[in-house]
Write a protein that holds these residues in place. Structure first.
Motif, PDB file in Angstrom:
ATOM      1  N   GLU A 175       6.868   3.189  -0.491  1.00 52.16           N
ATOM      2  CA  GLU A 175       7.983   4.379  -0.668  1.00 52.16           C
ATOM      3  C   GLU A 175       8.230   4.817   0.958  1.00 52.16           C
ATOM      4  O   GLU A 175       8.905   5.383   1.194  1.00 52.16           O
ATOM      5  N   LEU A 176       7.120   4.006   1.855  1.00 55.87           N
ATOM      6  CA  LEU A 176       7.396   4.281   3.351  1.00 55.87           C
ATOM      7  C   LEU A 176       7.888   3.357   3.921  1.00 55.87           C
ATOM      8  O   LEU A 176       8.611   3.513   4.995  1.00 55.87           O
TER       9      LEU A 176
ATOM     10  N   ASP B  98       3.045  13.321   5.246  1.00 59.60           N
ATOM     11  CA  ASP B  98       2.903  12.146   4.499  1.00 59.60           C
ATOM     12  C   ASP B  98       1.747  11.397   5.193  1.00 59.60           C
ATOM     13  O   ASP B  98       1.604  11.410   6.256  1.00 59.60           O
ATOM     14  N   ARG B  99       0.857  10.743   4.422  1.00 59.68           N
ATOM     15  CA  ARG B  99      -0.170   9.764   4.852  1.00 59.68           C
ATOM     16  C   ARG B  99      -0.098   8.352   4.306  1.00 59.68           C
ATOM     17  O   ARG B  99       0.604   8.191   3.169  1.00 59.68           O
ATOM     18  N   THR B 100      -0.376   7.440   5.137  1.00 58.52           N
ATOM     19  CA  THR B 100      -0.327   6.138   4.734  1.00 58.52           C
ATOM     20  C   THR B 100      -1.673   5.598   4.192  1.00 58.52           C
ATOM     21  O   THR B 100      -2.824   6.311   4.914  1.00 58.52           O
ATOM     22  N   HIS B 101      -2.011   4.629   3.247  1.00 62.09           N
ATOM     23  CA  HIS B 101      -3.222   4.073   3.109  1.00 62.09           C
ATOM     24  C   HIS B 101      -3.663   3.170   3.885  1.00 62.09           C
ATOM     25  O   HIS B 101      -2.849   2.624   4.854  1.00 62.09           O
TER      26      HIS B 101
ATOM     27  N   THR C  81       0.799  -1.174   0.108  1.00 61.68           N
ATOM     28  CA  THR C  81      -0.040  -0.034  -0.008  1.00 61.68           C
ATOM     29  C   THR C  81       0.828   1.274   0.081  1.00 61.68           C
ATOM     30  O   THR C  81       0.379   2.451  -0.456  1.00 61.68           O
ATOM     31  N   ASP C  82       1.925   1.150   0.564  1.00 62.67           N
ATOM     32  CA  ASP C  82       2.868   2.456   0.711  1.00 62.67           C
ATOM     33  C   ASP C  82       4.149   1.844   0.493  1.00 62.67           C
ATOM     34  O   ASP C  82       5.218   2.139   1.536  1.00 62.67           O
TER      35      ASP C  82
ATOM     36  N   TYR D 145      10.329   1.844   8.728  1.00 62.84           N
ATOM     37  CA  TYR D 145       9.127   2.788   8.194  1.00 62.84           C
ATOM     38  C   TYR D 145       9.717   4.365   8.212  1.00 62.84           C
ATOM     39  O   TYR D 145      10.346   4.743   9.213  1.00 62.84           O
TER      40      TYR D 145
ATOM     41  N   ASP E  23       8.973   8.495   7.021  1.00 67.19           N
ATOM     42  CA  ASP E  23       8.152   9.358   6.416  1.00 67.19           C
ATOM     43  C   ASP E  23       8.543  10.845   6.703  1.00 67.19           C
ATOM     44  O   ASP E  23       9.696  11.083   7.522  1.00 67.19           O
TER      45      ASP E  23
ATOM     46  N   HIS F  12      -3.985  -0.139   5.830  1.00 65.26           N
ATOM     47  CA  HIS F  12      -2.926  -1.502   5.843  1.00 65.26           C
ATOM     48  C   HIS F  12      -3.264  -1.998   7.212  1.00 65.26           C
ATOM     49  O   HIS F  12      -4.012  -1.593   8.211  1.00 65.26           O
TER      50      HIS F  12
ATOM     51  N   SER G 131      -4.878   3.789   9.071  1.00 66.64           N
ATOM     52  CA  SER G 131      -3.906   4.562   8.426  1.00 66.64           C
ATOM     53  C   SER G 131      -3.512   5.477   9.087  1.00 66.64           C
ATOM     54  O   SER G 131      -3.800   5.714  10.195  1.00 66.64           O
TER      55      SER G 131
END
Length: 114
Positions: A13-14, A35-38, A10-11, A29, A31, A40, A82
């Motif tokens: 890049e993070l 920044d936000r995560t989807h 989902t993320d 992790y 960020d 998960h 999230s």
């Protein structure tokens, strides 16, 4: 865990996998502010904060603001959420995800801590 709920999917890049075997998976992790995560999912996890952070963790319409100093080790019970870095500094942490089912102890960032 289905791949659609895997934070490395989902993320990507993070979250990155830094170690994995048949018993644990270790995620790093990182960020930046804003920044936000989807949404998960994490299984039962040990979280290690490598930097101080301030973030909002949400599960549906329930949200909790969390502020943690660097160097904290905390149990986080299995959960789906999230996140949003609402602080003014980057976040850096390690998540040691357990692959074996737990003994039914609930809790975590959105619930009781132990």
């Amino acid at each position: 865990m289905t791949s659609s709920h895997d934070p490395t999917v989902t993320d990507p890049e993070l979250y990155s996998v830094v170690f994995e075997n048949d018993r644990v998976r270790v995620l790093e992790y990182r960020d930046l502010p804003g920044d936000r995560t989807h949404p998960h999912r994490h299984p039962d996890t040990v979280m290690v904060t490598l930097s101080a952070f301030r973030r909002r963790v949400s599960d549906g319409d329930r949200a909790v603001d969390v502020e943690m100093p660097a160097g904290v080790v905390r149990w986080v019970g299995a959960q789906e959420h999230s996140g949003h870095n609402v602080g003014d500094s980057p976040t850096h942490g390690i998540f040691v995800e357990l692959k074996e089912p737990g003994a039914g102890v609930a809790g975590g960032v959105l619930g009781p801590q132990s």
